[in-house]
Design a protein around this motif. Structure first.
Motif, mmCIF file in Angstrom:
data_model
loop_
_atom_site.group_PDB
_atom_site.id
_atom_site.type_symbol
_atom_site.label_atom_id
_atom_site.label_comp_id
_atom_site.label_asym_id
_atom_site.label_seq_id
_atom_site.Cartn_x
_atom_site.Cartn_y
_atom_site.Cartn_z
ATOM 1 N N PRO A 248 51.802 18.033 21.609
ATOM 2 C CA PRO A 248 52.714 18.048 20.471
ATOM 3 C C PRO A 248 52.415 19.142 19.471
ATOM 4 C CG PRO A 248 51.122 16.276 20.238
ATOM 5 C CD PRO A 248 50.918 16.852 21.604
ATOM 6 N N ALA A 249 51.176 19.633 19.449
ATOM 7 C CA ALA A 249 50.803 20.638 18.454
ATOM 8 C C ALA A 249 51.173 22.030 18.938
ATOM 9 C CB ALA A 249 49.301 20.573 18.180
ATOM 10 N N ASP A 250 51.638 22.860 18.015
ATOM 11 C CA ASP A 250 51.963 24.253 18.291
ATOM 12 C C ASP A 250 52.839 24.354 19.539
ATOM 13 O OD1 ASP A 250 50.062 27.364 18.351
ATOM 14 O OD2 ASP A 250 52.147 26.921 17.924
ATOM 15 N N ILE A 251 54.067 24.006 19.388
ATOM 16 C CA ILE A 251 54.985 23.807 20.501
ATOM 17 C C ILE A 251 54.949 24.962 21.489
ATOM 18 C CG2 ILE A 251 57.419 23.557 21.119
ATOM 19 C CD1 ILE A 251 57.784 22.170 18.414
ATOM 20 N N GLY A 252 54.640 24.648 22.715
ATOM 21 C CA GLY A 252 54.666 25.630 23.782
ATOM 22 C C GLY A 252 53.411 26.461 23.916
ATOM 23 N N ALA A 253 52.541 26.467 22.892
ATOM 24 C CA ALA A 253 51.385 27.363 22.928
ATOM 25 C C ALA A 253 50.416 26.993 24.030
ATOM 26 C CB ALA A 253 50.662 27.339 21.582
ATOM 27 N N ASP A 254 50.241 25.694 24.296
ATOM 28 C CA ASP A 254 49.273 25.301 25.311
ATOM 29 C C ASP A 254 49.787 25.558 26.724
ATOM 30 O OD1 ASP A 254 51.262 23.414 25.014
ATOM 31 O OD2 ASP A 254 49.995 21.747 25.667
ATOM 32 N N ARG A 255 51.016 26.054 26.834
ATOM 33 C CA ARG A 255 51.558 26.345 28.150
ATOM 34 C C ARG A 255 51.612 27.841 28.435
ATOM 35 N NH1 ARG A 255 53.954 21.955 26.051
ATOM 36 N NH2 ARG A 255 55.559 23.031 24.911
ATOM 37 N N LEU A 256 51.316 28.658 27.427
ATOM 38 C CA LEU A 256 51.404 30.102 27.629
ATOM 39 C C LEU A 256 50.370 30.605 28.622
ATOM 40 C CD1 LEU A 256 52.012 31.379 23.992
ATOM 41 C CD2 LEU A 256 53.643 31.338 25.866
ATOM 42 N N GLY A 257 49.224 29.952 28.680
ATOM 43 C CA GLY A 257 48.161 30.429 29.550
ATOM 44 C C GLY A 257 48.468 30.259 31.012
ATOM 45 N N GLY A 258 49.473 29.455 31.360
ATOM 46 C CA GLY A 258 49.754 29.201 32.757
ATOM 47 C C GLY A 258 50.739 30.158 33.385
ATOM 48 N N ILE A 259 51.310 31.072 32.609
ATOM 49 C CA ILE A 259 52.298 31.990 33.153
ATOM 50 C C ILE A 259 51.863 33.430 32.921
ATOM 51 C CG2 ILE A 259 54.214 30.390 32.808
ATOM 52 C CD1 ILE A 259 54.952 31.991 30.327
ATOM 53 N N ARG A 260 52.446 34.336 33.674
ATOM 54 C CA ARG A 260 52.115 35.754 33.528
ATOM 55 C C ARG A 260 53.390 36.584 33.463
ATOM 56 N NH1 ARG A 260 48.146 33.965 32.174
ATOM 57 N NH2 ARG A 260 46.007 34.316 32.861
ATOM 58 N N PRO A 261 54.195 36.387 32.410
ATOM 59 C CA PRO A 261 55.369 37.245 32.269
ATOM 60 C C PRO A 261 54.939 38.640 31.857
ATOM 61 C CG PRO A 261 55.122 35.904 30.319
ATOM 62 C CD PRO A 261 54.052 35.457 31.279
ATOM 63 N N THR A 262 55.857 39.607 31.959
ATOM 64 C CA THR A 262 55.561 40.966 31.538
ATOM 65 C C THR A 262 56.196 41.214 30.182
ATOM 66 O OG1 THR A 262 55.498 41.719 33.826
ATOM 67 C CG2 THR A 262 55.778 43.393 32.125
ATOM 68 N N ALA A 293 50.315 36.951 17.295
ATOM 69 C CA ALA A 293 49.881 38.206 17.913
ATOM 70 C C ALA A 293 48.420 38.114 18.363
ATOM 71 C CB ALA A 293 50.049 39.356 16.924
ATOM 72 N N ARG A 294 47.567 37.505 17.529
ATOM 73 C CA ARG A 294 46.144 37.370 17.904
ATOM 74 C C ARG A 294 45.991 36.460 19.122
ATOM 75 N NH1 ARG A 294 45.456 36.293 12.070
ATOM 76 N NH2 ARG A 294 45.094 38.305 11.050
ATOM 77 N N ARG A 295 46.772 35.358 19.139
ATOM 78 C CA ARG A 295 46.651 34.432 20.265
ATOM 79 C C ARG A 295 47.093 35.092 21.559
ATOM 80 N NH1 ARG A 295 49.954 30.744 18.666
ATOM 81 N NH2 ARG A 295 51.694 31.184 20.061
ATOM 82 N N LEU A 296 48.208 35.835 21.518
ATOM 83 C CA LEU A 296 48.681 36.515 22.713
ATOM 84 C C LEU A 296 47.713 37.607 23.149
ATOM 85 C CD1 LEU A 296 52.477 36.806 21.823
ATOM 86 C CD2 LEU A 296 51.429 35.276 23.490
ATOM 87 N N ALA A 297 47.153 38.324 22.166
ATOM 88 C CA ALA A 297 46.187 39.373 22.496
ATOM 89 C C ALA A 297 44.944 38.779 23.138
ATOM 90 C CB ALA A 297 45.822 40.159 21.241
ATOM 91 N N ALA A 298 44.520 37.593 22.679
ATOM 92 C CA ALA A 298 43.327 36.951 23.237
ATOM 93 C C ALA A 298 43.530 36.572 24.696
ATOM 94 C CB ALA A 298 42.972 35.708 22.418
ATOM 95 N N GLN A 299 44.792 36.325 25.083
ATOM 96 C CA GLN A 299 45.088 35.940 26.452
ATOM 97 C C GLN A 299 45.445 37.126 27.343
ATOM 98 O OE1 GLN A 299 48.276 33.226 25.653
ATOM 99 N NE2 GLN A 299 46.925 31.449 25.468
#
Length: 441
Positions: A248-262, A293-299
């Motif tokens: 429920p926290a930070d909608i969608g953020a915990d799912r970003l690590g599972g995909i590799r879009p360009t 931006a920091r979260r995406l850069a970290a991944q």
């Protein structure tokens, strides 16, 4: 005061009628332009040895597209919207004169007229005129939404046997498109068969109700959105076994690590290390929060410094040695242009062709200052019509139309490629903090 309000209401009605009349006038003008263009195609396309009156289907397509870009540049709209306006003008002025007259007199609004035009698609001319005669009297007393529903019923009552054919034809236009919203949000729209979309929506609602009943603290709307995100992203997972769960926290953020879009994210070094809170930039969207931006850069699995070759070694020009654009140069162009450099086009540069502004066959070089991102339709427009593209001395791209109008393509990104020489003995550890960092995912 009452008399003043009555006068204002009457004035508003008069203004609306004037707007409707202006819309009718524009439709007539667009139709006239289209007929003139088709009668004189040599203005818009090279006719070679063919007689100017002997148009092939491809010739006519490029004449129409060329004129649509002229309308798009003049009105500052997308070429797709301009093509739609020309099609509407052809359907209404060319086939539904009574509807245009009703619009001209202010009896109906443009939305009513477009509903009638949409409903006669595929009908013969006599059938279209019969439908117009039945539907038009209803339009003047109904809201656009009410009339749209009534017009559908009239169409089905008159021609019930055509619905299957029309549904199959409409299904060929199924697509997904994205609309950038404010505050770091984006809307995604799926245009597909009604039963498919309704099933997706019902599944999301059922998931929301079930989780709410189980004590989930999110709102029904939030759960529906998260369920849709989960279902979509799990479908794009590289490793299905590592599918992340719903949080429920930070909608969608915990799912970003599972995909590799360009995608490309541009963020300054200061923002990256936390000394400033300047926003980052998401390719195809625009400014995003520094935290995002920091979260995406970290991944990000890798980074690319946007400096010139003295520091990065990136190949920004190969001169006349190669027509093909090398990967370093392609990435530089994509990050600089961000979107297609066509008039009014918003397609991401990552999906575009890379075009030599000064054509390779006429001596153009493969270098940053002579390569631009153009989507396939705009790339083909440049080579099949009399539209011309040039880059000015200050780096601006300018399209010149067959009618002699010049349209400057505005820059959408602030990515720069200024020369940056290293001092002798510099190990590269003292980098300039303003250097943007691109994080491709």
């Amino acid at each position: 005061m009452r008399a003043s309000l009555v006068a204002d209401v009457r004035g508003m009605r008069s203004d609306s009628a004037a707007i409707a009349a202006a819309e009718a006038s524009r439709l007539r003008r667009l139709y006239s332009m289209l007929q003139s263009a088709l009668q004189h195609p040599d203005i818009f396309i090279p006719m070679s040895k063919r007689a100017s009156g002997n148009l092939t289907a491809d010739d006519e397509m490029w004449v129409r597209r060329s004129l649509a870009h002229e309308v798009a540049g003049e009105l500052r709209i997308t070429p797709g919207a301009a093509r739609g306006m020309l099609d509407d003008a052809e359907d209404l002025v060319g086939g539904l004169p009574d509807t245009v007259k009703a619009l001209e007199s202010g009896e109906i609004m443009l939305s009513h007229a477009l509903t009638i035009a949409g409903q006669v698609t595929g009908l013969s001319e006599p059938d279209a005129r019969e439908f117009e005669a039945r539907a038009l009297p209803k339009a003047s007393s109904m809201t656009p939404t009410q009339f749209r529903t009534r017009a559908k019923r009239i169409r089905e009552d008159m021609f019930p046997d055509t619905i299957t054919e029309r549904t199959e034809r409409a299904a060929e236009d199924r697509r997904v498109y994205v609309t950038c919203m404010d505050d770091g949000m984006v809307s995604i729209t799926l245009f597909a068969r009604a039963e498919v979309v309704q099933s997706i929506h019902h599944a999301a609602r059922a998931t929301g109700r079930a989780l709410k009943a189980a004590g989930d603290q999110r709102t029904q709307a939030q759960i529906e959105a998260d369920a849709f995100i989960d279902a979509t992203m799990k479908g794009f997972l590289v490793d299905p076994e590592s599918a992340p769960g719903v949080g429920p926290a930070d909608i969608g953020a915990d799912r970003l690590g599972g995909i590799r879009p360009t995608v490309h994210v541009t963020v300054s070094v200061e923002t990256l290390i936390g000394t400033t809170n300047a926003p980052g930039n998401l390719d195809g969207y625009g400014p995003i929060s520094p935290e995002t931006a920091r979260r995406l850069a970290a991944q990000a699995p890798s980074f690319t410094r946007l400096l010139t070759h003295p520091e990065t070694g990136a190949v920004l020009s190969v001169g006349r040695d190669s027509y093909a654009v090398p990967s370093d140069l392609r990435r530089a162009v994509e990050l600089r242009d961000e979107i297609c450099c066509g008039i009014g086009c918003n397609r991401p540069a990552t999906t575009c062709d890379l075009d030599h502004t000064h054509d390779w066959q006429y001596g153009g070089e493969t270098k940053l200052t002579n390569v631009a991102a153009l989507c396939k339709p705009d790339h083909m427009l440049k080579h099949h019509t009399k539209w011309q593209l040039e880059r000015t001395a200050d780096g601006e791209l300018v399209w010149t139309s067959p009618l002699g109008k010049r349209y400057v393509v505005p820059r959408t990104s602030n990515v720069q490629f200024a020369e940056a020489a290293e001092a002798p003995g510099d190990s590269g550890s003292d980098r300039r903090s303003e250097v943007p960092v691109a994080a491709p995912f």
